[in-house]
Design an enzyme around this catalytic site. Structure first.
Site, PDB file in Angstrom:
ATOM      1  N   ARG A 146       0.717   7.465  10.123  1.00  0.00           N
ATOM      2  CA  ARG A 146      -0.160   7.702   8.968  1.00  0.00           C
ATOM      3  C   ARG A 146      -0.721   9.121   8.964  1.00  0.00           C
ATOM      4  O   ARG A 146      -1.898   9.358   8.683  1.00  0.00           O
ATOM      5  CB  ARG A 146      -1.272   6.657   8.912  1.00  0.00           C
ATOM      6  CG  ARG A 146      -0.714   5.225   8.784  1.00  0.00           C
ATOM      7  CD  ARG A 146      -1.771   4.200   8.536  1.00  0.00           C
ATOM      8  NE  ARG A 146      -1.191   2.854   8.483  1.00  0.00           N
ATOM      9  CZ  ARG A 146      -0.642   2.279   7.406  1.00  0.00           C
ATOM     10  NH1 ARG A 146      -0.595   2.954   6.283  1.00  0.00           N
ATOM     11  NH2 ARG A 146      -0.157   1.051   7.462  1.00  0.00           N
ATOM     12  N   TYR A 195       2.223  -0.211  -5.350  1.00  0.00           N
ATOM     13  CA  TYR A 195       1.903   1.208  -5.237  1.00  0.00           C
ATOM     14  C   TYR A 195       1.462   1.777  -6.590  1.00  0.00           C
ATOM     15  O   TYR A 195       2.270   1.917  -7.518  1.00  0.00           O
ATOM     16  CB  TYR A 195       3.105   1.997  -4.721  1.00  0.00           C
ATOM     17  CG  TYR A 195       3.612   1.556  -3.364  1.00  0.00           C
ATOM     18  CD1 TYR A 195       2.837   0.775  -2.510  1.00  0.00           C
ATOM     19  CD2 TYR A 195       4.881   1.917  -2.938  1.00  0.00           C
ATOM     20  CE1 TYR A 195       3.308   0.376  -1.273  1.00  0.00           C
ATOM     21  CE2 TYR A 195       5.366   1.518  -1.689  1.00  0.00           C
ATOM     22  CZ  TYR A 195       4.576   0.744  -0.873  1.00  0.00           C
ATOM     23  OH  TYR A 195       5.059   0.343   0.344  1.00  0.00           O
ATOM     24  N   SER A 221       5.558   4.216   7.936  1.00  0.00           N
ATOM     25  CA  SER A 221       4.527   4.991   8.655  1.00  0.00           C
ATOM     26  C   SER A 221       5.012   5.448  10.023  1.00  0.00           C
ATOM     27  O   SER A 221       4.295   5.310  11.033  1.00  0.00           O
ATOM     28  CB  SER A 221       3.228   4.170   8.798  1.00  0.00           C
ATOM     29  OG  SER A 221       2.657   3.923   7.542  1.00  0.00           O
ATOM     30  N   PRO A 222       6.222   6.014  10.103  1.00  0.00           N
ATOM     31  CA  PRO A 222       6.738   6.455  11.409  1.00  0.00           C
ATOM     32  C   PRO A 222       6.007   7.664  11.969  1.00  0.00           C
ATOM     33  O   PRO A 222       6.205   8.009  13.139  1.00  0.00           O
ATOM     34  CB  PRO A 222       8.200   6.798  11.103  1.00  0.00           C
ATOM     35  CG  PRO A 222       8.185   7.221   9.662  1.00  0.00           C
ATOM     36  CD  PRO A 222       7.161   6.333   9.008  1.00  0.00           C
ATOM     37  N   LEU A 223       5.152   8.289  11.155  1.00  0.00           N
ATOM     38  CA  LEU A 223       4.378   9.446  11.612  1.00  0.00           C
ATOM     39  C   LEU A 223       2.917   9.074  11.848  1.00  0.00           C
ATOM     40  O   LEU A 223       2.032   9.939  11.802  1.00  0.00           O
ATOM     41  CB  LEU A 223       4.497  10.587  10.596  1.00  0.00           C
ATOM     42  CG  LEU A 223       5.917  11.133  10.422  1.00  0.00           C
ATOM     43  CD1 LEU A 223       5.958  12.237   9.377  1.00  0.00           C
ATOM     44  CD2 LEU A 223       6.467  11.638  11.750  1.00  0.00           C
ATOM     45  N   PHE A 260       0.872  12.345  13.408  1.00  0.00           N
ATOM     46  CA  PHE A 260       1.883  13.079  14.160  1.00  0.00           C
ATOM     47  C   PHE A 260       2.470  14.245  13.373  1.00  0.00           C
ATOM     48  O   PHE A 260       3.480  14.815  13.771  1.00  0.00           O
ATOM     49  CB  PHE A 260       2.990  12.131  14.605  1.00  0.00           C
ATOM     50  CG  PHE A 260       2.483  10.977  15.427  1.00  0.00           C
ATOM     51  CD1 PHE A 260       1.461  11.162  16.348  1.00  0.00           C
ATOM     52  CD2 PHE A 260       3.010   9.710  15.275  1.00  0.00           C
ATOM     53  CE1 PHE A 260       0.972  10.108  17.103  1.00  0.00           C
ATOM     54  CE2 PHE A 260       2.529   8.647  16.024  1.00  0.00           C
ATOM     55  CZ  PHE A 260       1.507   8.841  16.941  1.00  0.00           C
ATOM     56  N   HIS A 293       6.882  -8.350   0.027  1.00  0.00           N
ATOM     57  CA  HIS A 293       5.984  -7.345   0.596  1.00  0.00           C
ATOM     58  C   HIS A 293       5.121  -7.927   1.720  1.00  0.00           C
ATOM     59  O   HIS A 293       4.887  -7.282   2.748  1.00  0.00           O
ATOM     60  CB  HIS A 293       5.100  -6.769  -0.513  1.00  0.00           C
ATOM     61  CG  HIS A 293       4.577  -5.411  -0.242  1.00  0.00           C
ATOM     62  ND1 HIS A 293       4.165  -4.557  -1.231  1.00  0.00           N
ATOM     63  CD2 HIS A 293       4.384  -4.727   0.911  1.00  0.00           C
ATOM     64  CE1 HIS A 293       3.745  -3.414  -0.701  1.00  0.00           C
ATOM     65  NE2 HIS A 293       3.855  -3.502   0.592  1.00  0.00           N
ATOM     66  N   SER A 333       1.941  18.189  11.589  1.00  0.00           N
ATOM     67  CA  SER A 333       1.351  19.436  12.078  1.00  0.00           C
ATOM     68  C   SER A 333      -0.095  19.600  11.648  1.00  0.00           C
ATOM     69  O   SER A 333      -0.837  20.394  12.233  1.00  0.00           O
ATOM     70  CB  SER A 333       2.183  20.630  11.578  1.00  0.00           C
ATOM     71  OG  SER A 333       3.491  20.564  12.101  1.00  0.00           O
TER      72      SER A 333
END
Length: 360
Positions: free
Chosen positions: A236, A81, A232-234, A239, A153, A241
Protein backbone atom coordinates in the site's frame (compact mmCIF):
# COMPACT_ATOMS: atom_id res chain seq x y z
CA UNK A 1 -7.21 -11.89 -25.82
CA UNK A 2 -10.83 -10.88 -25.79
CA UNK A 3 -12.82 -10.34 -28.93
CA UNK A 4 -12.61 -6.78 -30.20
CA UNK A 5 -15.50 -4.44 -29.61
CA UNK A 6 -15.93 -0.71 -30.00
CA UNK A 7 -19.46 -0.36 -28.72
CA UNK A 8 -21.29 -0.83 -25.46
CA UNK A 9 -23.51 -3.78 -24.73
CA UNK A 10 -26.50 -1.50 -25.34
CA UNK A 11 -25.16 -0.26 -28.66
CA UNK A 12 -23.71 3.12 -27.61
CA UNK A 13 -20.55 3.95 -29.52
CA UNK A 14 -17.37 4.04 -27.48
CA UNK A 15 -15.70 7.39 -26.92
CA UNK A 16 -12.70 7.75 -29.24
CA UNK A 17 -9.32 7.71 -27.51
CA UNK A 18 -6.00 9.11 -28.61
CA UNK A 19 -4.00 6.94 -31.04
CA UNK A 20 -1.60 4.51 -29.43
CA UNK A 21 1.94 3.72 -30.38
CA UNK A 22 2.79 0.54 -32.22
CA UNK A 23 2.53 -2.49 -29.88
CA UNK A 24 5.81 -2.90 -27.97
CA UNK A 25 7.85 -6.04 -27.56
CA UNK A 26 5.66 -8.21 -25.32
CA UNK A 27 6.38 -8.12 -21.63
CA UNK A 28 7.07 -11.47 -19.92
CA UNK A 29 3.82 -13.41 -19.88
CA UNK A 30 2.07 -15.69 -17.40
CA UNK A 31 -1.14 -17.71 -17.58
CA UNK A 32 -4.28 -16.17 -16.11
CA UNK A 33 -6.92 -18.84 -16.53
CA UNK A 34 -7.38 -19.31 -20.27
CA UNK A 35 -5.42 -16.14 -21.05
CA UNK A 36 -1.77 -15.16 -21.39
CA UNK A 37 -1.09 -11.75 -19.86
CA UNK A 38 1.80 -9.54 -18.77
CA UNK A 39 3.21 -10.83 -15.47
CA UNK A 40 2.62 -7.37 -14.00
CA UNK A 41 -0.83 -5.94 -14.53
CA UNK A 42 -2.45 -2.64 -13.59
CA UNK A 43 -4.83 -2.38 -10.67
CA UNK A 44 -7.26 0.41 -11.44
CA UNK A 45 -8.52 1.25 -7.95
CA UNK A 46 -6.08 4.08 -7.23
CA UNK A 47 -7.37 6.35 -9.95
CA UNK A 48 -10.69 6.91 -8.21
CA UNK A 49 -11.00 5.07 -4.92
CA UNK A 50 -9.59 4.39 -1.46
CA UNK A 51 -6.57 6.71 -1.39
CA UNK A 52 -8.24 10.11 -1.40
CA UNK A 53 -9.78 12.20 -4.15
CA UNK A 54 -9.99 10.69 -7.66
CA UNK A 55 -7.31 11.92 -10.03
CA UNK A 56 -8.42 14.23 -12.86
CA UNK A 57 -9.96 12.26 -15.70
CA UNK A 58 -7.22 13.35 -18.12
CA UNK A 59 -4.60 11.87 -15.80
CA UNK A 60 -6.52 8.62 -15.48
CA UNK A 61 -6.82 8.37 -19.26
CA UNK A 62 -3.10 9.09 -19.68
CA UNK A 63 -2.22 6.32 -17.23
CA UNK A 64 -4.50 3.72 -18.82
CA UNK A 65 -3.24 4.41 -22.32
CA UNK A 66 0.40 4.55 -21.20
CA UNK A 67 0.01 1.12 -19.62
CA UNK A 68 -1.35 -0.27 -22.87
CA UNK A 69 1.49 1.41 -24.76
CA UNK A 70 4.01 -0.18 -22.42
CA UNK A 71 2.67 -3.68 -23.06
CA UNK A 72 0.42 -4.22 -20.03
CA UNK A 73 -2.31 -6.66 -21.05
CA UNK A 74 -3.99 -7.25 -17.69
CA UNK A 75 -6.27 -4.50 -16.38
CA UNK A 76 -8.17 -5.07 -13.14
CA UNK A 77 -11.10 -3.07 -11.78
CA UNK A 78 -14.29 -3.56 -9.73
CA UNK A 79 -17.81 -2.27 -9.39
CA UNK A 80 -16.80 -0.92 -5.96
CA UNK A 81 -13.96 1.29 -7.19
CA UNK A 82 -15.35 4.79 -7.30
CA UNK A 83 -18.77 3.12 -7.20
CA UNK A 84 -18.53 2.41 -10.92
CA UNK A 85 -16.19 5.24 -11.92
CA UNK A 86 -13.16 3.02 -12.51
CA UNK A 87 -15.15 0.75 -14.82
CA UNK A 88 -16.54 3.82 -16.59
CA UNK A 89 -13.09 5.26 -17.25
CA UNK A 90 -11.78 1.95 -18.55
CA UNK A 91 -14.77 1.69 -20.85
CA UNK A 92 -14.38 5.22 -22.11
CA UNK A 93 -10.66 5.06 -22.89
CA UNK A 94 -9.81 1.41 -23.45
CA UNK A 95 -12.89 0.04 -25.22
CA UNK A 96 -11.51 1.06 -28.64
CA UNK A 97 -8.51 -1.20 -27.92
CA UNK A 98 -10.46 -4.09 -26.39
CA UNK A 99 -8.66 -6.75 -28.44
CA UNK A 100 -5.32 -5.79 -26.87
CA UNK A 101 -5.90 -6.66 -23.21
CA UNK A 102 -7.57 -8.99 -20.75
CA UNK A 103 -10.23 -7.28 -18.66
CA UNK A 104 -10.92 -8.30 -15.06
CA UNK A 105 -13.59 -6.85 -12.80
CA UNK A 106 -15.39 -7.83 -9.62
CA UNK A 107 -18.85 -8.17 -8.15
CA UNK A 108 -20.28 -8.98 -4.72
CA UNK A 109 -19.15 -5.76 -3.01
CA UNK A 110 -20.64 -2.49 -4.16
CA UNK A 111 -21.68 0.92 -2.88
CA UNK A 112 -25.34 1.30 -1.91
CA UNK A 113 -27.23 4.45 -0.90
CA UNK A 114 -28.86 2.91 2.17
CA UNK A 115 -29.96 6.20 3.75
CA UNK A 116 -31.23 7.90 0.61
CA UNK A 117 -28.90 10.86 1.10
CA UNK A 118 -26.61 10.15 -1.85
CA UNK A 119 -23.79 8.86 0.36
CA UNK A 120 -22.92 5.30 -0.57
CA UNK A 121 -22.04 2.61 1.92
CA UNK A 122 -19.95 -0.42 1.06
CA UNK A 123 -22.14 -3.53 1.06
CA UNK A 124 -21.15 -7.18 0.59
CA UNK A 125 -23.93 -9.02 -1.25
CA UNK A 126 -23.29 -12.38 -2.88
CA UNK A 127 -26.85 -13.30 -3.72
CA UNK A 128 -27.12 -14.68 -7.26
CA UNK A 129 -29.59 -12.04 -8.45
CA UNK A 130 -27.35 -9.23 -7.16
CA UNK A 131 -24.27 -10.64 -8.89
CA UNK A 132 -26.09 -10.91 -12.21
CA UNK A 133 -27.44 -7.37 -11.97
CA UNK A 134 -24.00 -6.03 -11.09
CA UNK A 135 -22.54 -7.79 -14.13
CA UNK A 136 -25.09 -6.23 -16.48
CA UNK A 137 -24.33 -2.79 -15.06
CA UNK A 138 -20.57 -3.40 -15.40
CA UNK A 139 -20.89 -4.46 -19.03
CA UNK A 140 -22.56 -1.14 -19.83
CA UNK A 141 -19.93 0.89 -18.00
CA UNK A 142 -17.04 -1.08 -19.50
CA UNK A 143 -18.53 -0.82 -23.02
CA UNK A 144 -17.89 -4.45 -23.77
CA UNK A 145 -19.89 -7.56 -24.56
CA UNK A 146 -18.04 -9.80 -22.11
CA UNK A 147 -15.73 -9.49 -19.10
CA UNK A 148 -12.76 -11.83 -19.42
CA UNK A 149 -12.29 -12.56 -15.72
CA UNK A 150 -15.02 -11.79 -13.19
CA UNK A 151 -14.22 -12.11 -9.50
CA UNK A 152 -16.42 -12.48 -6.47
CA UNK A 153 -14.91 -9.50 -4.64
CA UNK A 154 -15.73 -10.86 -1.19
CA UNK A 155 -17.46 -14.05 -0.14
CA UNK A 156 -20.78 -13.10 1.44
CA UNK A 157 -20.76 -15.58 4.31
CA UNK A 158 -24.55 -15.46 4.51
CA UNK A 159 -24.68 -17.10 1.07
CA UNK A 160 -23.13 -20.52 0.38
CA UNK A 161 -20.10 -20.06 -1.87
CA UNK A 162 -21.63 -22.71 -4.13
CA UNK A 163 -24.63 -20.45 -4.78
CA UNK A 164 -22.56 -17.38 -5.62
CA UNK A 165 -20.23 -19.34 -7.90
CA UNK A 166 -23.23 -21.03 -9.47
CA UNK A 167 -24.56 -17.61 -10.48
CA UNK A 168 -21.19 -16.73 -12.02
CA UNK A 169 -21.23 -20.05 -13.88
CA UNK A 170 -24.60 -19.01 -15.33
CA UNK A 171 -22.93 -15.83 -16.60
CA UNK A 172 -20.22 -17.92 -18.26
CA UNK A 173 -22.86 -19.99 -20.04
CA UNK A 174 -24.63 -16.81 -21.12
CA UNK A 175 -21.37 -15.45 -22.60
CA UNK A 176 -21.31 -12.39 -20.34
CA UNK A 177 -18.08 -13.45 -18.63
CA UNK A 178 -15.32 -15.81 -19.76
CA UNK A 179 -13.75 -16.99 -16.50
CA UNK A 180 -14.45 -16.88 -12.77
CA UNK A 181 -12.21 -15.59 -9.99
CA UNK A 182 -12.42 -15.27 -6.21
CA UNK A 183 -10.91 -12.59 -4.00
CA UNK A 184 -9.65 -12.90 -0.41
CA UNK A 185 -10.72 -16.53 0.14
CA UNK A 186 -9.17 -19.43 2.00
CA UNK A 187 -7.92 -22.64 0.45
CA UNK A 188 -10.97 -24.49 1.78
CA UNK A 189 -13.38 -22.02 0.16
CA UNK A 190 -11.43 -22.18 -3.09
CA UNK A 191 -11.79 -25.96 -3.18
CA UNK A 192 -15.54 -25.76 -2.55
CA UNK A 193 -15.95 -23.19 -5.32
CA UNK A 194 -13.72 -25.08 -7.74
CA UNK A 195 -15.96 -28.15 -7.36
CA UNK A 196 -18.88 -26.09 -8.72
CA UNK A 197 -17.06 -24.47 -11.65
CA UNK A 198 -13.35 -24.17 -12.51
CA UNK A 199 -11.84 -21.12 -10.84
CA UNK A 200 -9.33 -19.28 -13.04
CA UNK A 201 -7.75 -17.01 -10.43
CA UNK A 202 -7.64 -16.07 -6.77
CA UNK A 203 -6.81 -12.47 -5.93
CA UNK A 204 -5.59 -11.59 -2.45
CA UNK A 205 -3.26 -9.15 -0.76
CA UNK A 206 0.28 -10.50 -0.95
CA UNK A 207 3.54 -8.69 -0.39
CA UNK A 208 6.65 -8.74 1.73
CA UNK A 209 4.63 -7.61 4.75
CA UNK A 210 1.45 -9.61 4.05
CA UNK A 211 2.39 -13.26 3.59
CA UNK A 212 -0.86 -14.92 4.67
CA UNK A 213 -1.34 -16.66 1.28
CA UNK A 214 1.71 -18.79 2.09
CA UNK A 215 -0.29 -20.56 4.81
CA UNK A 216 -2.40 -22.55 2.32
CA UNK A 217 -4.04 -20.78 -0.60
CA UNK A 218 -0.87 -20.19 -2.62
CA UNK A 219 -0.16 -23.93 -2.69
CA UNK A 220 -3.83 -24.74 -3.30
CA UNK A 221 -3.77 -22.51 -6.38
CA UNK A 222 -0.64 -24.26 -7.67
CA UNK A 223 -2.21 -27.67 -7.11
CA UNK A 224 -5.49 -26.79 -8.84
CA UNK A 225 -3.93 -24.89 -11.73
CA UNK A 226 -5.38 -21.58 -10.53
CA UNK A 227 -3.53 -18.30 -11.06
CA UNK A 228 -2.76 -16.25 -7.95
CA UNK A 229 -3.01 -12.47 -8.38
CA UNK A 230 -1.25 -10.43 -5.69
CA UNK A 231 -2.88 -7.08 -5.03
CA UNK A 232 -1.12 -4.37 -3.02
CA UNK A 233 2.26 -6.00 -3.74
CA UNK A 234 3.97 -2.75 -2.70
CA UNK A 235 2.51 -2.74 0.80
CA UNK A 236 0.00 0.00 0.00
CA UNK A 237 2.78 2.34 -1.01
CA UNK A 238 5.21 1.56 1.80
CA UNK A 239 7.73 -0.12 -0.50
CA UNK A 240 7.83 2.70 -3.04
CA UNK A 241 10.53 5.37 -3.16
CA UNK A 242 8.17 7.85 -1.49
CA UNK A 243 6.35 6.02 1.32
CA UNK A 244 3.18 7.56 2.74
CA UNK A 245 3.23 9.82 5.77
CA UNK A 246 0.47 8.42 7.99
CA UNK A 247 -0.05 11.82 9.59
CA UNK A 248 -0.69 13.46 6.20
CA UNK A 249 -3.09 10.95 4.67
CA UNK A 250 -6.27 12.28 3.07
CA UNK A 251 -9.38 12.05 5.23
CA UNK A 252 -10.83 9.47 2.82
CA UNK A 253 -7.67 7.36 2.62
CA UNK A 254 -8.44 3.82 3.79
CA UNK A 255 -4.94 3.49 5.28
CA UNK A 256 -6.02 5.79 8.11
CA UNK A 257 -8.03 2.85 9.49
CA UNK A 258 -5.31 0.23 8.94
CA UNK A 259 -3.39 -0.67 12.11
CA UNK A 260 0.00 -0.87 10.41
CA UNK A 261 -0.13 2.88 9.76
CA UNK A 262 -1.11 3.74 13.34
CA UNK A 263 1.46 5.56 15.55
CA UNK A 264 2.07 2.51 17.73
CA UNK A 265 2.97 0.33 14.73
CA UNK A 266 4.38 2.64 12.05
CA UNK A 267 7.95 3.13 13.39
CA UNK A 268 8.65 -0.61 13.39
CA UNK A 269 7.24 -1.01 9.90
CA UNK A 270 9.23 1.93 8.60
CA UNK A 271 12.37 0.31 10.00
CA UNK A 272 11.65 -2.83 8.00
CA UNK A 273 11.29 -0.71 4.88
CA UNK A 274 14.72 0.83 5.55
CA UNK A 275 16.27 -2.62 5.30
CA UNK A 276 14.50 -3.22 1.97
CA UNK A 277 15.86 0.09 0.64
CA UNK A 278 19.42 -0.89 1.57
CA UNK A 279 19.06 -4.26 -0.11
CA UNK A 280 17.62 -2.68 -3.26
CA UNK A 281 20.66 -0.40 -3.47
CA UNK A 282 22.89 -3.47 -3.40
CA UNK A 283 20.88 -5.10 -6.21
CA UNK A 284 20.85 -1.89 -8.25
CA UNK A 285 17.11 -1.32 -8.45
CA UNK A 286 14.42 0.64 -6.64
CA UNK A 287 12.67 -0.68 -3.52
CA UNK A 288 9.43 -1.08 -5.49
CA UNK A 289 11.16 -3.12 -8.17
CA UNK A 290 12.76 -5.43 -5.62
CA UNK A 291 9.46 -5.89 -3.77
CA UNK A 292 7.71 -6.78 -7.02
CA UNK A 293 10.50 -9.11 -8.10
CA UNK A 294 10.13 -10.94 -4.78
CA UNK A 295 6.40 -11.45 -5.41
CA UNK A 296 6.95 -12.75 -8.94
CA UNK A 297 9.62 -15.15 -7.68
CA UNK A 298 7.06 -16.97 -5.52
CA UNK A 299 5.94 -19.08 -8.46
CA UNK A 300 5.09 -18.98 -12.14
CA UNK A 301 1.40 -18.99 -11.26
CA UNK A 302 1.80 -15.72 -9.33
CA UNK A 303 0.94 -12.33 -10.89
CA UNK A 304 1.68 -8.89 -9.46
CA UNK A 305 -1.02 -6.23 -9.60
CA UNK A 306 0.31 -2.86 -8.43
CA UNK A 307 -1.75 0.28 -8.73
CA UNK A 308 -0.65 3.85 -9.26
CA UNK A 309 -1.82 7.21 -10.56
CA UNK A 310 1.43 8.23 -12.24
CA UNK A 311 2.93 7.07 -15.50
CA UNK A 312 6.47 7.32 -14.10
CA UNK A 313 5.58 4.94 -11.28
CA UNK A 314 3.93 2.56 -13.75
CA UNK A 315 7.08 2.38 -15.84
CA UNK A 316 9.21 1.93 -12.72
CA UNK A 317 7.01 -0.99 -11.65
CA UNK A 318 7.33 -2.66 -15.04
CA UNK A 319 11.10 -2.40 -14.68
CA UNK A 320 10.82 -5.09 -12.01
CA UNK A 321 10.38 -7.61 -14.83
CA UNK A 322 14.07 -7.16 -15.60
CA UNK A 323 15.32 -7.48 -12.00
CA UNK A 324 16.95 -10.79 -11.08
CA UNK A 325 17.56 -10.65 -7.31
CA UNK A 326 19.16 -14.08 -6.91
CA UNK A 327 18.48 -16.73 -4.28
CA UNK A 328 20.56 -15.08 -1.55
CA UNK A 329 18.73 -11.76 -1.83
CA UNK A 330 15.33 -13.46 -1.88
CA UNK A 331 16.27 -15.44 1.22
CA UNK A 332 17.38 -12.26 2.99
CA UNK A 333 14.05 -10.62 2.17
CA UNK A 334 12.25 -13.67 3.55
CA UNK A 335 14.23 -13.32 6.76
CA UNK A 336 13.65 -9.56 7.12
CA UNK A 337 9.93 -9.84 6.52
CA UNK A 338 9.31 -13.14 8.26
CA UNK A 339 5.64 -13.42 9.27
CA UNK A 340 5.24 -11.60 12.54
CA UNK A 341 7.91 -9.01 11.80
CA UNK A 342 5.49 -6.35 10.48
CA UNK A 343 3.67 -4.66 13.35
CA UNK A 344 -0.13 -4.56 13.38
CA UNK A 345 -2.89 -6.35 11.50
CA UNK A 346 -3.40 -5.58 7.82
CA UNK A 347 -7.07 -4.58 8.35
CA UNK A 348 -9.06 -3.22 11.26
CA UNK A 349 -11.59 -5.48 12.97
CA UNK A 350 -14.31 -4.91 10.37
CA UNK A 351 -11.95 -5.56 7.47
CA UNK A 352 -10.63 -8.74 9.06
CA UNK A 353 -14.19 -9.99 9.50
CA UNK A 354 -15.03 -9.36 5.84
CA UNK A 355 -12.26 -11.55 4.41
CA UNK A 356 -12.02 -15.34 4.40
CA UNK A 357 -8.26 -15.68 4.22
CA UNK A 358 -6.07 -17.67 6.59
CA UNK A 359 -4.19 -15.73 9.24
CA UNK A 360 -0.90 -16.22 11.05
Amino acid sequence: MAASTSSTSDGVAATPAQPLKAPPTPLPQRRLGPFSVSAIGLGCMNICHAYGEPVPEADAARLLLAALDAGVTHFDTAALYGFGLSETLIGKYLAPHRDRFVLASKCGMTGVDLRGDGKRVRVIDGRPATLKTTCDEALRRLRTDAIDLYYLHRWDKRVPIEDSVGALADLVREGKIRAIGLSEVSAATLRRAHAVHPIAAVQSEYSLWTRNPEIAVLDACRELGVAFVAFSPLGRGVFTSTPPDPQALHAQDIRRAMPRFAPEHWPRNLALRTRLVALAEQVGCTPAQLALAWVLARGQHVHALPGTTRVAHLLEDLGALHVQPGAAVLAELDAIFVPGAPSGARYNAQGEEEVDTERF
